[in-house]
Design an enzyme around this catalytic site. Sequence first.
Site, PDB file in Angstrom:
ATOM      1  N   CYS A 118       0.807  -1.228   0.000  1.00  0.00           N
ATOM      2  CA  CYS A 118       0.000   0.000   0.000  1.00  0.00           C
ATOM      3  C   CYS A 118       0.834   1.270   0.000  1.00  0.00           C
ATOM      4  O   CYS A 118       0.350   2.333  -0.368  1.00  0.00           O
ATOM      5  CB  CYS A 118      -0.921  -0.004   1.216  1.00  0.00           C
ATOM      6  SG  CYS A 118      -1.954  -1.461   1.285  1.00  0.00           S
ATOM      7  N   HIS A 258      -3.563   6.666   3.883  1.00  0.00           N
ATOM      8  CA  HIS A 258      -3.940   5.448   3.158  1.00  0.00           C
ATOM      9  C   HIS A 258      -5.334   5.032   3.624  1.00  0.00           C
ATOM     10  O   HIS A 258      -5.616   5.020   4.819  1.00  0.00           O
ATOM     11  CB  HIS A 258      -2.915   4.349   3.462  1.00  0.00           C
ATOM     12  CG  HIS A 258      -3.325   3.012   2.959  1.00  0.00           C
ATOM     13  ND1 HIS A 258      -3.883   2.822   1.716  1.00  0.00           N
ATOM     14  CD2 HIS A 258      -3.272   1.774   3.537  1.00  0.00           C
ATOM     15  CE1 HIS A 258      -4.155   1.545   1.552  1.00  0.00           C
ATOM     16  NE2 HIS A 258      -3.804   0.886   2.638  1.00  0.00           N
ATOM     17  N   ASN A 288     -10.318  -0.312   0.212  1.00  0.00           N
ATOM     18  CA  ASN A 288      -8.855  -0.195   0.260  1.00  0.00           C
ATOM     19  C   ASN A 288      -8.302  -0.524  -1.122  1.00  0.00           C
ATOM     20  O   ASN A 288      -8.346  -1.681  -1.544  1.00  0.00           O
ATOM     21  CB  ASN A 288      -8.321  -1.166   1.320  1.00  0.00           C
ATOM     22  CG  ASN A 288      -6.812  -1.133   1.446  1.00  0.00           C
ATOM     23  OD1 ASN A 288      -6.109  -0.570   0.602  1.00  0.00           O
ATOM     24  ND2 ASN A 288      -6.298  -1.747   2.497  1.00  0.00           N
TER      25      ASN A 288
END
Length: 335
Positions: A118, A258, A288
């Site tokens: 990520c 994030h 996500n």
Amino acid sequence: MCVMGKIYGQIVGWGAYAPKQVLTNHDLERIVDTSDEWIMKRTGIRERHVAGPNETTSSLAVQASWAALAKANMVSTDLDLIIVATSSPDYFTPPVSSQVQAALGANDVPAFVVVTGCTGWVYSLAIAYQFIETGAYRNILVVGVELLSRFVDWTDRSTCILFGDAAGAVIVQATDQPCGLLGFVLGSDGTNGHHIIMPSGGSARPFDADVLAEGSHYLRMNGPEVFKFASKVVGPASDEALAKAGLTMDDVKWIIPHQANMRIIQAAAKDMHLPLDRFVVNIDRYGNTSAASIPLALVEHVNGGCIKATDKLLLVSFGAGMTWAAAVLQMQPEG
Ligand code: UT7
């Protein structure tokens, strides 16, 4: 005598792409033993975009890249370098960055992939700025893209409800006007790498019939451990990036975290003694999207007029590795 001034990087183009197909929590109720209520309460996710059968990681990346090139009023052959952050490429080999380069018709332009989960896009942005500031390259495309719907186990309710597919891209261009990446921190703790892992399909455990039967080629995550890790690194990484920039939180207009879990964002806000409305949030609509999450949120909020190109932004991310990354960014110079 020729005196070269300092070289900065301004973001002249930006674009994002999310596949048309939307998978809601109610749709997921028909796939695994879950509920809209559980997903909303524990993650803040309402829906996510999922790639169609003809879409690939490179095709998502290319859509975002064309949008960024159009915004910058540039053609693909103006690019000097292409960096693609992803952990869900079209193939292990060839690198998806070269496929993006070919699809864009950016002939012979160097291209490479950054695989840090990520955090990949923030890592890639930091890399891009090193090339800009040394004068090595003048126009760099930095893409964050993920097509994790092809890598999650659709029978595992603890992971399949979390992820979405998307891409976000920016073009960093050399300038003599002060702006750009004002400070950053990158970090890694490989001792905890097993908390987010695709256990099989690599050299440690090559693909075979047992792997297929076990489903151990799919993404596995120890959610609570990752949650704890995220809560531990977000505040200190943010402080360190700000200190490197010589700034404080008061100088920053927006924090773009994030988008992994709304509760992690809420915990970060509390930890940093900041109101939640300083944080850019779109997890409810995209889930996500891993390496695409920060550029997607950035592009959406710049295009929506919330973020101005001269605002100082704090980007902060965490993920597989385990890795973390925070950066203070001013997209364009003042005035
Ligand atoms: O981007 C990469 C970084 N990733 C992350 O940041 C993820 C961080 N972690 C998380 O976001 C959270 O840990 C999750 C959302 C993944 C899970 O939430 P949690 O509050 O940590 O739940 P849990 O894993 O502790 O599970 C609690 C319960 C369990 O049931 P029991 O054992 O208490 O009966 C799970 O089986 O919730 C159950 N559960 C579910 N129930 C309904 C787990 N997934 C689901 C589900 N629907 N989808």
